[in-house]
Write a protein that holds these residues in place. Structure first.
Motif, PDB file in Angstrom:
ATOM      1  N   VAL A 212       0.800  -1.005   0.024  1.00 26.53           N
ATOM      2  CA  VAL A 212      -0.049  -0.015  -0.169  1.00 26.53           C
ATOM      3  C   VAL A 212       0.885   1.271   0.048  1.00 26.53           C
ATOM      4  CG1 VAL A 212      -1.867   1.075   1.041  1.00 26.53           C
ATOM      5  CG2 VAL A 212      -1.652  -1.358   1.339  1.00 26.53           C
ATOM      6  N   VAL A 213       0.770   1.943  -0.984  1.00 25.28           N
ATOM      7  CA  VAL A 213       1.587   3.436  -1.135  1.00 25.28           C
ATOM      8  C   VAL A 213       0.420   4.280  -0.635  1.00 25.28           C
ATOM      9  CG1 VAL A 213       2.314   5.270  -2.661  1.00 25.28           C
ATOM     10  CG2 VAL A 213       3.071   2.688  -3.022  1.00 25.28           C
ATOM     11  N   THR A 214       0.566   4.982   0.434  1.00 25.05           N
ATOM     12  CA  THR A 214      -0.267   5.970   0.760  1.00 25.05           C
ATOM     13  C   THR A 214       0.281   6.966   1.716  1.00 25.05           C
ATOM     14  OG1 THR A 214      -2.233   5.804   2.416  1.00 25.05           O
ATOM     15  CG2 THR A 214      -0.560   4.537   3.187  1.00 25.05           C
ATOM     16  N   HIS A 215      -0.404   8.134   2.153  1.00 29.50           N
ATOM     17  CA  HIS A 215      -0.014   9.095   2.966  1.00 29.50           C
ATOM     18  C   HIS A 215      -0.982   8.917   4.443  1.00 29.50           C
ATOM     19  CE1 HIS A 215       2.361  11.190   0.011  1.00 29.50           C
ATOM     20  NE2 HIS A 215       1.554  11.186  -0.703  1.00 29.50           N
ATOM     21  N   GLU A 216      -1.732   8.034   4.451  1.00 31.65           N
ATOM     22  CA  GLU A 216      -2.258   7.644   5.586  1.00 31.65           C
ATOM     23  C   GLU A 216      -1.674   6.908   6.797  1.00 31.65           C
ATOM     24  OE1 GLU A 216      -5.327   8.638   5.745  1.00 31.65           O
ATOM     25  OE2 GLU A 216      -5.804   9.312   4.000  1.00 31.65           O
ATOM     26  N   MET A 217      -1.280   7.838   7.596  1.00 36.18           N
ATOM     27  CA  MET A 217      -0.022   7.454   8.647  1.00 36.18           C
ATOM     28  C   MET A 217      -0.757   6.653   9.863  1.00 36.18           C
ATOM     29  SD  MET A 217       2.453   8.572   7.737  1.00 36.18           S
ATOM     30  CE  MET A 217       2.467   9.217   6.146  1.00 36.18           C
ATOM     31  N   GLN A 218      -2.034   6.921  10.110  1.00 32.20           N
ATOM     32  CA  GLN A 218      -2.730   6.133  10.871  1.00 32.20           C
ATOM     33  C   GLN A 218      -2.857   4.467  10.507  1.00 32.20           C
ATOM     34  OE1 GLN A 218      -3.269   6.688  14.440  1.00 32.20           O
ATOM     35  NE2 GLN A 218      -2.127   8.251  13.892  1.00 32.20           N
ATOM     36  N   PHE A 219      -3.464   4.536   9.155  1.00 38.69           N
ATOM     37  CA  PHE A 219      -3.357   3.312   8.617  1.00 38.69           C
ATOM     38  C   PHE A 219      -2.201   2.644   8.659  1.00 38.69           C
ATOM     39  CE2 PHE A 219      -3.044   0.446   4.742  1.00 38.69           C
ATOM     40  CZ  PHE A 219      -4.332  -0.265   4.971  1.00 38.69           C
ATOM     41  N   ALA A 220      -1.073   3.093   8.145  1.00 35.13           N
ATOM     42  CA  ALA A 220       0.172   2.504   8.264  1.00 35.13           C
ATOM     43  C   ALA A 220       0.404   2.163   9.579  1.00 35.13           C
ATOM     44  CB  ALA A 220       1.203   3.516   7.855  1.00 35.13           C
ATOM     45  N   ARG A 221       0.288   2.682  10.764  1.00 37.98           N
ATOM     46  CA  ARG A 221       0.489   2.274  12.262  1.00 37.98           C
ATOM     47  C   ARG A 221      -0.290   1.059  12.629  1.00 37.98           C
ATOM     48  NH1 ARG A 221       3.008   6.099  15.780  1.00 37.98           N
ATOM     49  NH2 ARG A 221       3.472   7.938  14.974  1.00 37.98           N
TER      50      ARG A 221
END
Length: 261
Positions: A212-221
């Protein structure tokens, strides 16, 4: 004295990887020898500034563009080329691409087809699935992404978040071994983002292998098993979310995190 038996460790199976990946557009070197892999059941979240090369890597992993150097490996086999290391024929590429689901920033739905038709089209064309079976499978997947009541709607009748969920269903219906997401929420209004992320989080919980390439930091965490940072065409750092965000090892990672916070 009793014998000490070492614990049995689960075998980690790499599904998709790239080795020494290079890509240029004109005089601009976008990827500079990237090595990257995702194992079965993993969710690799890729971060980085615009133009860092992360989306280009996804497109090369999905065989949507030719690479300049390096190789793409799917389940232990090199793909995208024939036995003589020449670009594979389009029929071969189409078959290999069907194993790798791809969801883009833009939904790219056919405006003249309804939701059900958009999702069944790939089955009919690439897998030659019978119409009745294709509709049944598509309806099941659309239920899974929360759109079971929208089968007859056209893209113009859907919100951006709903259209993106149709795009996810269109990729899922081919039963891919891995799903690649290229900033799937970046084109959405803020209030629509969570619906798409919820679908992706459910896929992760169900064991789908994902990059997943994303800017959604909460999703990444919350969802990522590993988080990676791209910068200027190279993979700078990758680590489990807790380590990546709380104890980054590279100054470029620390600088990136300072800016986003």
């Amino acid at each position: 004295m009793s014998e000490i038996i070492a614990p049995v460790r689960p075998t980690v199976t790499t599904v998709l990887e790239v080795r020494n990946l290079h890509k240029k557009y004109g005089n601009q070197e976008v990827l500079k020898g990237v090595d990257f892999s995702v194992a079965s059941g993993e969710v690799k979240v890729v971060l980085g500034r615009s133009g860092s090369g992360k989306s280009t890597m996804l497109r090369l992993m999905a065989l949507l563009e030719p690479l300049d150097a390096g190789e793409v490996i799917f389940k232990g086999n090199r793909i995208g080329v024939d036995a003589r290391n020449r670009p594979a024929r389009e029929r071969t590429l189409a078959h290999q691409r069907s194993e790798i689901g791809m969801v883009f920033q833009r939904f790219n739905l056919f405006a003249h087809l309804n939701v059900l038709q958009n999702v069944t089209l790939a089955q009919r064309l690439s897998r030659k699935v019978h119409a009745a079976q294709a509709k049944e499978q598509a309806a099941e997947i659309l239920n899974r992404v929360g759109l079971g009541s929208h089968l007859r709607h056209y893209p113009s009748e859907l919100s951006g978040g709903q259209q993106q969920r149709v795009a996810i269903a269109r990729a899922l219906v081919l039963n891919p071994s891995v799903m690649l997401f290229d900033e799937p929420t970046s084109a959405l209004d803020p209030e629509l983002v969570n619906d798409v992320l919820a679908v992706m989080e459910k896929l992760a919980a169900d064991g789908m292998t994902m990059v997943v390439v994303t800017h959604e930091m909460q999703f990444a965490r919350r969802v990522g098993t590993e988080v990676a940072l791209f910068d200027q065409g190279v993979l700078v750092e990758q680590a489990p979310p807790e380590e990546f965000f709380k104890n980054p090892q590279h100054e470029r990672t620390r600088d990136f995190l300072r800016h986003i916070h």
